[in-house]
Write a protein that holds these residues in place. Sequence first.
Motif, PDB file in Angstrom:
ATOM      1  N   CYS A 111       1.848   0.898  -9.243  1.00 40.29           N
ATOM      2  CA  CYS A 111       1.471  -0.331  -8.531  1.00 40.29           C
ATOM      3  C   CYS A 111       2.131  -1.543  -9.171  1.00 40.29           C
ATOM      4  O   CYS A 111       2.675  -2.405  -8.461  1.00 40.29           O
ATOM      5  CB  CYS A 111      -0.053  -0.504  -8.540  1.00 40.29           C
ATOM      6  SG  CYS A 111      -0.943   0.775  -7.634  1.00 40.29           S
ATOM      7  N   GLU A 112       2.090  -1.626 -10.481  1.00 42.72           N
ATOM      8  CA  GLU A 112       2.708  -2.756 -11.179  1.00 42.72           C
ATOM      9  C   GLU A 112       4.209  -2.807 -10.925  1.00 42.72           C
ATOM     10  O   GLU A 112       4.758  -3.884 -10.660  1.00 42.72           O
ATOM     11  CB  GLU A 112       2.439  -2.687 -12.678  1.00 42.72           C
ATOM     12  CG  GLU A 112       1.032  -3.073 -13.037  1.00 42.72           C
ATOM     13  CD  GLU A 112       0.742  -2.946 -14.516  1.00 42.72           C
ATOM     14  OE1 GLU A 112       1.523  -2.293 -15.253  1.00 42.72           O
ATOM     15  OE2 GLU A 112      -0.273  -3.507 -14.950  1.00 42.72           O
ATOM     16  N   PHE A 142      -3.220   2.209  -2.625  1.00 41.48           N
ATOM     17  CA  PHE A 142      -2.924   0.811  -2.956  1.00 41.48           C
ATOM     18  C   PHE A 142      -1.958   0.218  -1.929  1.00 41.48           C
ATOM     19  O   PHE A 142      -2.170  -0.890  -1.433  1.00 41.48           O
ATOM     20  CB  PHE A 142      -2.338   0.702  -4.367  1.00 41.48           C
ATOM     21  CG  PHE A 142      -1.645  -0.613  -4.601  1.00 41.48           C
ATOM     22  CD1 PHE A 142      -2.388  -1.758  -4.844  1.00 41.48           C
ATOM     23  CD2 PHE A 142      -0.265  -0.703  -4.546  1.00 41.48           C
ATOM     24  CE1 PHE A 142      -1.753  -2.985  -5.029  1.00 41.48           C
ATOM     25  CE2 PHE A 142       0.377  -1.915  -4.733  1.00 41.48           C
ATOM     26  CZ  PHE A 142      -0.366  -3.058  -4.973  1.00 41.48           C
ATOM     27  N   LEU A 143      -0.881   0.950  -1.611  1.00 45.35           N
ATOM     28  CA  LEU A 143       0.110   0.433  -0.663  1.00 45.35           C
ATOM     29  C   LEU A 143      -0.506   0.142   0.703  1.00 45.35           C
ATOM     30  O   LEU A 143      -0.198  -0.885   1.315  1.00 45.35           O
ATOM     31  CB  LEU A 143       1.263   1.425  -0.491  1.00 45.35           C
ATOM     32  CG  LEU A 143       2.351   1.401  -1.544  1.00 45.35           C
ATOM     33  CD1 LEU A 143       3.427   2.428  -1.216  1.00 45.35           C
ATOM     34  CD2 LEU A 143       2.965   0.025  -1.685  1.00 45.35           C
ATOM     35  N   ARG A 144      -1.376   1.042   1.179  1.00 46.75           N
ATOM     36  CA  ARG A 144      -2.042   0.805   2.472  1.00 46.75           C
ATOM     37  C   ARG A 144      -2.824  -0.503   2.415  1.00 46.75           C
ATOM     38  O   ARG A 144      -2.733  -1.338   3.317  1.00 46.75           O
ATOM     39  CB  ARG A 144      -2.960   1.974   2.842  1.00 46.75           C
ATOM     40  CG  ARG A 144      -2.235   3.179   3.406  1.00 46.75           C
ATOM     41  CD  ARG A 144      -3.205   4.210   3.987  1.00 46.75           C
ATOM     42  NE  ARG A 144      -4.097   4.777   2.986  1.00 46.75           N
ATOM     43  CZ  ARG A 144      -3.780   5.769   2.157  1.00 46.75           C
ATOM     44  NH1 ARG A 144      -2.573   6.318   2.220  1.00 46.75           N
ATOM     45  NH2 ARG A 144      -4.658   6.227   1.290  1.00 46.75           N
ATOM     46  N   SER A 172      -3.174  -6.348   3.618  1.00 46.81           N
ATOM     47  CA  SER A 172      -3.756  -7.585   3.075  1.00 46.81           C
ATOM     48  C   SER A 172      -2.875  -8.804   3.312  1.00 46.81           C
ATOM     49  O   SER A 172      -3.362  -9.915   3.349  1.00 46.81           O
ATOM     50  CB  SER A 172      -4.005  -7.443   1.571  1.00 46.81           C
ATOM     51  OG  SER A 172      -2.797  -7.609   0.840  1.00 46.81           O
ATOM     52  N   LYS A 173      -1.574  -8.614   3.414  1.00 39.07           N
ATOM     53  CA  LYS A 173      -0.601  -9.686   3.590  1.00 39.07           C
ATOM     54  C   LYS A 173      -0.470 -10.592   2.355  1.00 39.07           C
ATOM     55  O   LYS A 173       0.113 -11.660   2.418  1.00 39.07           O
ATOM     56  CB  LYS A 173      -0.939 -10.558   4.812  1.00 39.07           C
ATOM     57  CG  LYS A 173      -1.122  -9.804   6.115  1.00 39.07           C
ATOM     58  CD  LYS A 173       0.205  -9.435   6.726  1.00 39.07           C
ATOM     59  CE  LYS A 173       0.040  -8.980   8.145  1.00 39.07           C
ATOM     60  NZ  LYS A 173       0.030  -7.564   8.339  1.00 39.07           N
ATOM     61  N   PHE A 182      -7.729   5.174  -4.761  1.00 41.70           N
ATOM     62  CA  PHE A 182      -7.732   3.715  -4.778  1.00 41.70           C
ATOM     63  C   PHE A 182      -8.965   3.160  -4.071  1.00 41.70           C
ATOM     64  O   PHE A 182      -9.338   3.619  -3.000  1.00 41.70           O
ATOM     65  CB  PHE A 182      -6.466   3.188  -4.085  1.00 41.70           C
ATOM     66  CG  PHE A 182      -6.438   1.699  -3.971  1.00 41.70           C
ATOM     67  CD1 PHE A 182      -6.089   0.934  -5.062  1.00 41.70           C
ATOM     68  CD2 PHE A 182      -6.773   1.066  -2.789  1.00 41.70           C
ATOM     69  CE1 PHE A 182      -6.075  -0.451  -4.975  1.00 41.70           C
ATOM     70  CE2 PHE A 182      -6.760  -0.304  -2.681  1.00 41.70           C
ATOM     71  CZ  PHE A 182      -6.413  -1.066  -3.777  1.00 41.70           C
ATOM     72  N   LYS A 183      -9.582   2.165  -4.707  1.00 45.55           N
ATOM     73  CA  LYS A 183     -10.687   1.423  -4.082  1.00 45.55           C
ATOM     74  C   LYS A 183     -10.470  -0.050  -4.347  1.00 45.55           C
ATOM     75  O   LYS A 183     -10.028  -0.437  -5.430  1.00 45.55           O
ATOM     76  CB  LYS A 183     -12.036   1.835  -4.680  1.00 45.55           C
ATOM     77  CG  LYS A 183     -12.487   3.214  -4.321  1.00 45.55           C
ATOM     78  CD  LYS A 183     -13.850   3.485  -4.922  1.00 45.55           C
ATOM     79  CE  LYS A 183     -14.267   4.916  -4.651  1.00 45.55           C
ATOM     80  NZ  LYS A 183     -15.536   5.238  -5.276  1.00 45.55           N
TER      81      LYS A 183
END
Length: 184
Positions: free
Chosen positions: A32-33, A62-64, A69-70, A150-151
């Motif tokens: 993710c980082e 995370f990607l979803r 989220s934009k 992921f949450k």
Amino acid sequence: MKWAWRQGKLGKDFEKMRQKAADAGNLAHRMCECYLMDLPFEPQQGVPLDVMARAHNGFAGFLRWFKQSKMKPMACEFKLVSEKQRVGGTPDVMFWDDGVVRLGDFKTSKRVYADHLIQTVTYADIVEEVLGIHCESIEMLALGRESARFKHASWPVADLALARQTFARLRELYDLKQAVEGLL
């Protein structure tokens, strides 16, 4: 503790299982980082395929979330020191979201704990003190240890007065303990 007991009950070495699980969450965190910083992700040599698969699942979650989220990353892994609170920290990511700044923090755990909120709202306060940037919300990005699932959870910074008070008391206790240590 329950998790370790369950692993033992299944006849598994909980220390090895914990390390494998932590590796999946940590790998997902690094993925993710790297994505947010537009850097290539290069896994360590010898990572078991099942661990890598779980890390990829967490990263995919995370990607979803991130794409829907934009939000746009403004800064990642930046060190700050608060003279006022006499503490430093390294927030994971600051997001720009349609005119609003949000502070994101990755946690490698099954769920969000009180300590996570206390730490992250303190980071938000340090960002405001040092950089003069108000963070509107805390975006907690949890990657489960075992599954790296992921949450996402979000709290308005304005609603976290109790977490702020808790940090102030913990800081006070730390100072008191240091004074007692000085008596030894």
